[in-house]
Design an enzyme around this catalytic site. Structure first.
Site, short mmCIF file in Angstrom:
data_model
loop_
_atom_site.label_atom_id
_atom_site.label_comp_id
_atom_site.label_asym_id
_atom_site.label_seq_id
_atom_site.Cartn_x
_atom_site.Cartn_y
_atom_site.Cartn_z
N HIS A 22 1.86 1.80 -11.00
CA HIS A 22 2.47 1.32 -12.24
C HIS A 22 1.87 -0.02 -12.65
O HIS A 22 1.75 -0.32 -13.83
CB HIS A 22 3.99 1.18 -12.08
CG HIS A 22 4.69 2.51 -12.05
ND1 HIS A 22 6.04 2.65 -12.16
CD2 HIS A 22 4.19 3.76 -11.96
CE1 HIS A 22 6.35 3.94 -12.11
NE2 HIS A 22 5.25 4.62 -11.98
N ASP A 122 8.59 -0.61 -17.21
CA ASP A 122 8.30 0.78 -16.87
C ASP A 122 9.60 1.48 -16.53
O ASP A 122 10.65 0.85 -16.42
CB ASP A 122 7.20 0.90 -15.80
CG ASP A 122 7.66 0.61 -14.40
OD1 ASP A 122 7.04 -0.24 -13.73
OD2 ASP A 122 8.65 1.23 -13.95
N SER A 381 -5.17 8.33 -12.18
CA SER A 381 -6.39 8.98 -11.69
C SER A 381 -6.82 10.07 -12.65
O SER A 381 -8.01 10.26 -12.91
CB SER A 381 -6.16 9.57 -10.30
OG SER A 381 -5.92 8.54 -9.39
N TYR A 398 2.93 14.33 -4.28
CA TYR A 398 4.33 13.88 -4.42
C TYR A 398 4.62 13.52 -5.88
O TYR A 398 3.78 13.70 -6.76
CB TYR A 398 4.63 12.69 -3.49
CG TYR A 398 3.75 11.48 -3.73
CD1 TYR A 398 4.16 10.45 -4.57
CD2 TYR A 398 2.51 11.38 -3.13
CE1 TYR A 398 3.35 9.36 -4.81
CE2 TYR A 398 1.69 10.28 -3.35
CZ TYR A 398 2.12 9.27 -4.19
OH TYR A 398 1.30 8.20 -4.42
N1 UDP Z 1 -7.25 3.69 -6.78
C1 UDP Z 1 -8.42 3.05 -6.46
N2 UDP Z 1 -9.01 3.37 -5.28
C2 UDP Z 1 -8.53 4.29 -4.42
C3 UDP Z 1 -7.33 4.95 -4.76
C4 UDP Z 1 -6.72 4.63 -5.95
O1 UDP Z 1 -8.91 2.20 -7.22
O2 UDP Z 1 -9.16 4.55 -3.38
C5 UDP Z 1 -6.57 3.37 -8.06
C6 UDP Z 1 -6.90 4.40 -9.12
O3 UDP Z 1 -8.10 4.03 -9.79
C7 UDP Z 1 -5.66 4.40 -9.99
C8 UDP Z 1 -4.53 3.98 -9.05
O4 UDP Z 1 -5.16 3.42 -7.90
O5 UDP Z 1 -5.80 3.46 -11.03
C9 UDP Z 1 -3.66 5.13 -8.61
O6 UDP Z 1 -2.81 5.51 -9.63
P1 UDP Z 1 -2.34 7.02 -9.83
O7 UDP Z 1 -1.42 7.06 -10.98
O8 UDP Z 1 -3.51 7.91 -9.88
O9 UDP Z 1 -1.58 7.39 -8.50
P2 UDP Z 1 -0.39 6.69 -7.68
O10 UDP Z 1 -1.04 5.73 -6.78
O11 UDP Z 1 0.55 6.06 -8.65
O12 UDP Z 1 0.19 7.84 -6.94
#
Ligand code: UDP
Length: 502
Positions: A22, A122, A381, A398
């Site tokens: 977020h 958010d 992502s 999840y």
């Molecule tokens: N991310 C990253 N490197 C990683 C894994 C994730 O930079 O190895 C960043 C990705 O670019 C994205 C965020 O972490 O901006 C993950 O957000 P997403 O909504 O995809 O998933 P969440 O972590 O909320 O489940």
């Protein structure tokens, strides 16, 4: 508490719930407000005592973060994560952390220099809608996921009212008015069990959506035309009454600059530089995603069997949950050699690169050698992959990720979903991994997905460029905020309160 005190009156305060998933889009949004639209922005961060290196590299100049002068990062006093029981679900945990920090938010908002013309929150910070009203500050919700989930969220209170028993026991798919249907197993996790606290939290947050002065949505018109049309035209959504919805996406982070890279991250990019175009599969599961040891082993063997090049972000396995690193993204405990299949690293040397814990995702997705992405389908992502024109192998873990995966594979046509060995564990076997990886990297199906992803990349760029739908929508909202007299009572009186909603 205040790490960077604004000297000028604040136009907009942005309050984000804990978790990098977020923080990233709301921080990028804040940057756009300050850099592209000249607003003075105060970014309120709910902190915990657990370090999150990924969050630090985003928000802390000493960790390489680049922050515009009119964007002020304000840390709220930290909450001790150990005071929340270990087995608390993710949604409960986030909601509790927010609840404990809200009083500090009020203190900041009451300071004359940080009293904003608008507050953007958010979804997990929905309680702030209450005191926004009390302080006469209009509160907007930045919805960090897609229009499809927004339609489901606005529909959930009705569904809750009309359906007895579990949604997962309903005989057929659940149809959101004017939108797609969802198989019960694809519903977002917290609504799969209506008896638990997490369901009550999510229902509460979603029920409060109509109270916002507006909903800023991280998508764009051409990506989700059906859901957006339903919000505007379907009789159900017209009678809610929902506040105005502003599509302003994709709001994603920029490619990580060299100043933000660890030596091993820089090495993986150099490795990519030497590979042929679109020949490498990138694998990472968002900020929180973790696999069981059994799944990690199957994925490792499947990659090896496929003989396709890869960059794989590997984290210590856990059986506890699929979101094991959510609050400490980027932290490391032990090395991959301890849990990858024996001999994997030696046998795949040259074929692939294993990165521990965290990779510069945007720099990798934007690299010309990257050809596809195995992703958990978190919304950031997803948007990042589409903005780079990269097709996906959808591997949800999840939260709402199964809903996103279904939409990406079945409606948008940019992803394929591996078939799991059985519903209960959701395990994807090595042969299936090999099959889908080869299909996307080498097969005709992969080419079709890539063409679709490239079209979406172009359409995202168009939406964000000057004159594009997302750019113009955000510009209009910013003009409204800028021109606002902070002492005038906002017109965000709860229209739904009259309609008897919570
Ligand atoms: N991310 C990253 N490197 C990683 C894994 C994730 O930079 O190895 C960043 C990705 O670019 C994205 C965020 O972490 O901006 C993950 O957000 P997403 O909504 O995809 O998933 P969440 O972590 O909320 O489940």
């Amino acid at each position: 508490m205040v790490s960077d005190n604004p000297k000028q009156a604040v136009d907009v305060a942005v309050l984000v719930s804990p978790g990098i998933g977020h923080t990233i889009p709301l921080f990028e949004f804040s940057k756009r407000l300050s850099v592209d639209h000249g607003l003075e922005v105060c970014f309120l961060v709910i902190t915990t005592n657990e370090p999150s290196p990924a969050q630090d590299s985003l928000l802390r100049p000493e960790a390489g973060a680049v922050i515009p002068p009119n964007l002020h990062v304000v840390d709220l006093p930290p909450t001790d994560l150990s005071t929340i029981p270990e087995d608390t679900t993710l949604g409960d945990r986030i909601s509790l952390l927010v609840k404990r920090s809200l009083e500090s938010v009020r203190v900041v908002l009451l300071e004359p220099t940080s009293r904003p013309k608008a507050l953007v929150i958010d979804i997990f910070c929905s309680e702030a809608l209450e005191f926004g009203q009390e302080l006469s500050i209009p509160v907007y919700t930045f919805f960090t996921t897609c229009a499809a989930l927004l339609t489901f969220s606005l529909y959930l209170p009705t569904l809750d009212h009309e359906v007895e028993g579990e949604f997962t026991d309903m005989p057929g798919p659940i149809r959101v008015p004017g939108c797609r249907s969802y198989r019960p197993e694809d519903l977002l996790d917290p609504v799969k069990n209506r008896k638990i606290e997490e369901y009550r939290w999510i229902l509460l947050h979603f029920s409060r959506l109509p109270r916002a002065a507006g909903i800023l949505l991280n998508t764009w018109e051409d990506l989700e035309p059906v859901s957006l049309a339903a919000l505007k035209e379907n009789p159900f959504f017209l009678q809610i009454p929902a506040p105005p919805v502003y599509t302003i996406g994709p709001v994603i982070k920029q490619a990580e600059g060299s100043e933000m890279l660890t030596p091993s991250n820089a090495e993986s990019l150099t490795w990519l530089d030497r590979r042929p175009p679109e020949s490498v599969l990138f694998i990472t599961f968002g900020s929180g995603g973790t696999l069981t040891i059994e799944q990690l082993t199957e994925l490792g063997w499947g990659l090896e069997l496929s003989q396709q090049r890869f960059v794989w972000v590997v984290r210590a396995p856990t059986d506890v949950s699929g979101s094991g690193t959510f609050f400490k993204a980027g932290s490391t405990k032990s090395g991959p050699e301890e849990y990858l299949p024996e001999g994997f690293l030696e046998r795949t040397r040259g074929l692939g690169v294993v990165v521990q814990s965290w990779a510069p995702q945007m720099a990798i997705l934007g690299h010309s050698s990257t050809g596809a992405f195995i992703s958990h389908c978190g919304w950031n992502s997803t948007l990042e992959s589409l903005s780079c024109g990269v097709p996906l192998i959808a591997w949800p873990l999840y939260a709402e990720q199964r809903m996103n995966a279904a939409m990406l594979a079945e409606d948008i046509g940019v992803a394929i979903r591996p078939v799991t060995m059985d519903q209960g564990t959701g395990l994807v076997g090595r042969d299936e991994v090999e099959r889908v990886v080869r299909m996307v990297m080498e097969g005709e199906e992969g080419k079709a997905l890539r063409r679709r992803a490239r079209d979406l990349k172009d359409s995202a760029e168009k939406a964000l460029s000057c004159g594009g739908t997302s750019w113009e929508t955000l510009a209009t909202v910013c003009r409204e905020w800028k021109s606002k007299d902070i002492y005038a009572a906002p017109n965000n009186k709860c229209s739904c309160a009259a309609a008897g909603r919570t």
